[in-house]
Structure formats: structure tokens, C-alpha cells
Motif scaffolding. Structure first.
Motif, PDB file in Angstrom:
ATOM      1  N   ALA A 121      13.086   3.058  -5.732  1.00  0.00           N
ATOM      2  CA  ALA A 121      14.064   2.030  -5.391  1.00  0.00           C
ATOM      3  C   ALA A 121      14.010   0.901  -6.403  1.00  0.00           C
ATOM      4  N   ALA A 122      15.192   0.435  -6.789  1.00  0.00           N
ATOM      5  CA  ALA A 122      15.353  -0.832  -7.499  1.00  0.00           C
ATOM      6  C   ALA A 122      16.145  -1.709  -6.551  1.00  0.00           C
ATOM      7  N   ALA A 123      15.480  -2.669  -5.914  1.00  0.00           N
ATOM      8  CA  ALA A 123      16.090  -3.293  -4.747  1.00  0.00           C
ATOM      9  C   ALA A 123      15.510  -4.676  -4.469  1.00  0.00           C
ATOM     10  N   TYR A 124      16.201  -5.392  -3.585  1.00  0.00           N
ATOM     11  CA  TYR A 124      15.755  -6.683  -3.077  1.00  0.00           C
ATOM     12  C   TYR A 124      14.466  -6.506  -2.266  1.00  0.00           C
ATOM     13  N   TYR A 125      13.650  -7.534  -2.241  1.00  0.00           N
ATOM     14  CA  TYR A 125      12.313  -7.402  -1.654  1.00  0.00           C
ATOM     15  C   TYR A 125      12.322  -7.110  -0.165  1.00  0.00           C
ATOM     16  N   TRP A 126      13.413  -7.401   0.529  1.00  0.00           N
ATOM     17  CA  TRP A 126      13.477  -7.063   1.951  1.00  0.00           C
ATOM     18  C   TRP A 126      13.355  -5.562   2.175  1.00  0.00           C
ATOM     19  N   VAL A 127      13.798  -4.760   1.208  1.00  0.00           N
ATOM     20  CA  VAL A 127      13.661  -3.310   1.326  1.00  0.00           C
ATOM     21  C   VAL A 127      12.191  -2.919   1.273  1.00  0.00           C
ATOM     22  N   SER A 128      11.419  -3.562   0.419  1.00  0.00           N
ATOM     23  CA  SER A 128       9.973  -3.327   0.397  1.00  0.00           C
ATOM     24  C   SER A 128       9.346  -3.711   1.733  1.00  0.00           C
ATOM     25  N   GLU A 129       9.794  -4.822   2.315  1.00  0.00           N
ATOM     26  CA  GLU A 129       9.227  -5.260   3.592  1.00  0.00           C
ATOM     27  C   GLU A 129       9.555  -4.309   4.730  1.00  0.00           C
ATOM     28  N   LEU A 130      10.649  -3.573   4.613  1.00  0.00           N
ATOM     29  CA  LEU A 130      11.001  -2.611   5.649  1.00  0.00           C
ATOM     30  C   LEU A 130      10.197  -1.313   5.536  1.00  0.00           C
ATOM     31  N   TYR A 131       9.832  -0.906   4.320  1.00  0.00           N
ATOM     32  CA  TYR A 131       9.290   0.445   4.155  1.00  0.00           C
ATOM     33  C   TYR A 131       7.935   0.527   3.446  1.00  0.00           C
ATOM     34  N   ASN A 132       7.545  -0.485   2.705  1.00  0.00           N
ATOM     35  CA  ASN A 132       6.273  -0.398   1.985  1.00  0.00           C
ATOM     36  C   ASN A 132       5.228  -1.383   2.484  1.00  0.00           C
ATOM     37  N   ARG A 133       5.518  -2.687   2.368  1.00  0.00           N
ATOM     38  CA  ARG A 133       4.533  -3.698   2.767  1.00  0.00           C
ATOM     39  C   ARG A 133       5.251  -4.936   3.288  1.00  0.00           C
ATOM     40  N   ALA A 134       4.720  -5.482   4.372  1.00  0.00           N
ATOM     41  CA  ALA A 134       5.266  -6.721   4.928  1.00  0.00           C
ATOM     42  C   ALA A 134       4.119  -7.613   5.387  1.00  0.00           C
ATOM     43  N   PRO A 135       4.175  -8.913   5.028  1.00  0.00           N
ATOM     44  CA  PRO A 135       5.220  -9.543   4.223  1.00  0.00           C
ATOM     45  C   PRO A 135       5.072  -9.232   2.734  1.00  0.00           C
ATOM     46  N   PHE A 136       6.136  -9.446   1.989  1.00  0.00           N
ATOM     47  CA  PHE A 136       6.149  -9.237   0.546  1.00  0.00           C
ATOM     48  C   PHE A 136       5.353 -10.340  -0.140  1.00  0.00           C
ATOM     49  N   MET A 137       4.445  -9.928  -1.010  1.00  0.00           N
ATOM     50  CA  MET A 137       3.652 -10.880  -1.785  1.00  0.00           C
ATOM     51  C   MET A 137       4.299 -11.020  -3.164  1.00  0.00           C
ATOM     52  N   HIS A 138       4.933 -12.162  -3.411  1.00  0.00           N
ATOM     53  CA  HIS A 138       5.789 -12.310  -4.585  1.00  0.00           C
ATOM     54  C   HIS A 138       5.051 -12.110  -5.902  1.00  0.00           C
ATOM     55  N   MET A 139       3.816 -12.519  -5.974  1.00  0.00           N
ATOM     56  CA  MET A 139       3.074 -12.415  -7.220  1.00  0.00           C
ATOM     57  C   MET A 139       2.372 -11.055  -7.387  1.00  0.00           C
ATOM     58  N   GLU A 140       2.467 -10.211  -6.371  1.00  0.00           N
ATOM     59  CA  GLU A 140       1.756  -8.937  -6.417  1.00  0.00           C
ATOM     60  C   GLU A 140       2.645  -7.717  -6.222  1.00  0.00           C
ATOM     61  N   ASP A 141       3.761  -7.857  -5.525  1.00  0.00           N
ATOM     62  CA  ASP A 141       4.493  -6.689  -5.044  1.00  0.00           C
ATOM     63  C   ASP A 141       5.773  -6.364  -5.807  1.00  0.00           C
ATOM     64  N   ARG A 142       6.032  -7.062  -6.903  1.00  0.00           N
ATOM     65  CA  ARG A 142       7.282  -6.788  -7.628  1.00  0.00           C
ATOM     66  C   ARG A 142       7.321  -5.354  -8.142  1.00  0.00           C
ATOM     67  N   LEU A 143       6.222  -4.872  -8.697  1.00  0.00           N
ATOM     68  CA  LEU A 143       6.140  -3.508  -9.225  1.00  0.00           C
ATOM     69  C   LEU A 143       5.213  -2.706  -8.328  1.00  0.00           C
ATOM     70  N   GLN A 144       5.706  -1.635  -7.757  1.00  0.00           N
ATOM     71  CA  GLN A 144       4.909  -0.831  -6.831  1.00  0.00           C
ATOM     72  C   GLN A 144       5.004   0.649  -7.223  1.00  0.00           C
ATOM     73  N   PHE A 145       3.862   1.218  -7.559  1.00  0.00           N
ATOM     74  CA  PHE A 145       3.787   2.637  -7.902  1.00  0.00           C
ATOM     75  C   PHE A 145       2.617   3.232  -7.126  1.00  0.00           C
ATOM     76  N   ASP A 146       2.943   3.874  -6.005  1.00  0.00           N
ATOM     77  CA  ASP A 146       1.915   4.374  -5.105  1.00  0.00           C
ATOM     78  C   ASP A 146       2.489   5.568  -4.354  1.00  0.00           C
ATOM     79  N   THR A 147       1.989   6.747  -4.611  1.00  0.00           N
ATOM     80  CA  THR A 147       2.521   7.950  -3.986  1.00  0.00           C
ATOM     81  C   THR A 147       2.214   8.022  -2.491  1.00  0.00           C
TER      82      THR A 147
END
Length: 278
Positions: free
Chosen positions: A93-119
Motif C-alpha cells: 500500500a501507498a496510502a494515508y496513515y489511517w490505513v496503517s492504523e486499520l490494518y498494521n499498527r495503531a496508533p501510528f508512530m509518525h517517526m517510525e511507521d512511515r516505511l513498513q516492510f514486514d511479511t
């Protein structure tokens, strides 16, 4: 049966009528019998976070529980990312951070979660932005990088500038209309790349935008959005009538050739063909 690759592009706050009048490249694909166009009525409330979840899980807000933009938690539904992974497919996904909060991690950590590569995560390859004015041109460049470098089977792309200009200037503004022209121009460069790599392509929106510069209500301005489909498995042309936003998730499953979740409604879109055997 083979699995297809799907690129789902959600242009935030793209109204149906403005898409019809200002997206010349998308209309070109329709006229050349390469794309289908449907008119979709979104679920309500016509707000972003609830409708991201609706599009990606095929369930309405009263079922998935994300009923406002203030609901910050992981999804409890079987999303398209989860379904793809459970079928051995790769996701990005190339998307707004709310998408990460729905499916990967919540809350979004702005200084850590911009790039996520984890199978191990539902979105295995994620490039997330957190400013509404993050340029759409950069976002599509992010998506091209993911497509070229990670070759995902399911790729989600989510540009925000149409929504940003709609809130700043209203839908009845040259800025909003010109931004729709601009995203159409970006699609004219991005879609041929997707087609060259064998993707089935869906372009839609979460909600619309009103002349007050907002959304969330029940009017056609709030709720009516386009659905363009570029696929050999969907008959090209302009379709009559209005279809439910709940059809998008089962359509993605059909094009990916995976089983939809039990919570999804049956796929009833006009012009959808059965997939052929490999």
C-alpha cells in the motif's frame, strides 16, 4: 485457476459528477472500450476512516464498528489484505496513515511507521504519509516503486490532494476541479504501467465533497463516487443505475480469484465475467 494481480486506487473525496466531467483520460479508456464506469453510492456516515474500512472489508460501519474518523484501532474484520495473505498472495500500500492504523499498527508512530516492510503484517509493504498535502505525484511515484520493487499481488493506492483542496476551497472551486484534472493526468501515466505489469485496475473514491467544503452527510454530493474498472473480466462501457459501495471488496476478490469473506455481500455488478482457467 490462476490468481490475478489487482491495483485498487481510492482517490479521496472524488465526486462522481466531477470525475465524469474532468477525467479525460478515464473517459478515453471508456470510449476505447477498455474501461467500465459505474456510479457508486457510499455508505454513511460519508467519512474517510469508516469508508476506508468499508471499501477494504466489504462491510458497513454498523458491522465493522469504525463509525467516525475518531475511531483509532485495528480492524476486527477480514480485509482484502488479510484475505490476500491467507491465499498466499503478497500485499502493498501507498496510502494515508489511517490505513496503517486499520490494518498494521495503531496508533501510528509518525517517526517510525512511515516505511513498513514486514511479511508478518497484513500490509507487507507499506509506504505511508501523514500530511494531507503530501503531493499526489509523490504518492504515485511511491506506488510505482512498490510495484517495481515488491511486485505485490494486491496493491492499494490512496492519493489525498482532491480531498485536501475540497476542504480548503469547496467542491465548487477551480482548485478542486483542477486537482481532479491533475489526478487524471497522473493516472494517465500510472495506469499504463499497471497494465504493462498485468494488473486488473479499479479506480474509485471513499466519499464525495460538498459545496460547503465538507462531507459526512447523506446528499449525492457527499455519497456519489465513481467506480472505473479496467479488466478483461468486466465488460467495458458506462453502466446505468447506482451500485452499493459494498460491491467493491467482493469485486476485488473476484479479480484476485480468491474467496470473499463470509461478511461480504454477493457480487452483483453488471458486466462482470467469470475468470478463465489458466
Amino acid at each position: 485457476m490462476r490468481n490475478n494481480k489487482v491495483a485498487l486506487i481510492v482517490v479521496d473525496a472524488l465526486r462522481f459528477d466531477t470525475a465524469c466531467s474532468h477525467m479525460g483520460f478515464m473517459q478515453h479508456l471508456i470510449e476505447r472500450k477498455m474501461a467500465a464506469r459505474y456510479e457508486v453510492c457510499s455508505e454513511v456516515p460519508s467519512l474517510s476512516r469508516p469508508l476506508y474500512e468499508t471499501i477494504l472489508t466489504g462491510t458497513p460501519p454498523i458491522v465493522h464498528g469504525v463509525t467516525s474518523n475518531m475511531t483509532v484501532r485495528l480492524s476486527v474484520q477480514n480485509s482484502l489484505f488479510h484475505l490476500a495473505k491467507s491465499n498466499g498472495l503478497t500485499t502493498a500500500a501507498a496510502a494515508y496513515y489511517w490505513v496503517s492504523e486499520l490494518y498494521n499498527r495503531a496508533p501510528f508512530m509518525h517517526m517510525e511507521d512511515r516505511l513498513q516492510f514486514d511479511t508478518q503484517l497484513p500490509i507487507e509493504n507499506g509506504l505511508f504519509y501523514f500530511e494531507d498535502h503530501y503531493p499526489d505525484s509523490h504518492l504515485f511515484a511511491d506506488a510505482v516503486w512498490l510495484m517495481d520493487q515488491k511486485q505485490p499481488d494486491f496493491l492499494y493506492i490512496h492519493p489525498m490532494n482532491v480531498d485536501d483542496d475540497g476542504h480548503k476551497f469547496t467542491s465548487d472551486s477551480l482548485q478542486y476541479r483542477n486537482r481532479v484534472l491533475a489526478v487524471d493526468a497522473l493516472l494517465s501515466m500510472f495506469i499504463p504501467k499497471c497494465m504493462a505489469q498485468g494488473y486488473e485496475i479499479i479506480v474509485t473514491a471513499d466519499h464525495g465533497m460538498t459545496r460547503d467544503g465538507n462531507h459526512g452527510g447523506t446528499t449525492a454530493e457527499d455519497r456519489h463516487v465513481p467506480l472505473f474498472v479496467i479488466s478483461n473480466y468486466v465488460k467495458a462501457g458506462i453502466k446505468n443505475g447506482i451500485v452499493s459501495q459494498l460491491q467493491i471488496a467482493p469485486l476485488c476478490c473476484h479479480l484476485l480469484n480468491i474467496e470473499p469473506s463470509e461478511e461480504m455481500v454477493p457480487l452483483l455488478l453488471e458486466g462482470v465475467h467469470a475468470l478463465k482457467k489458466a
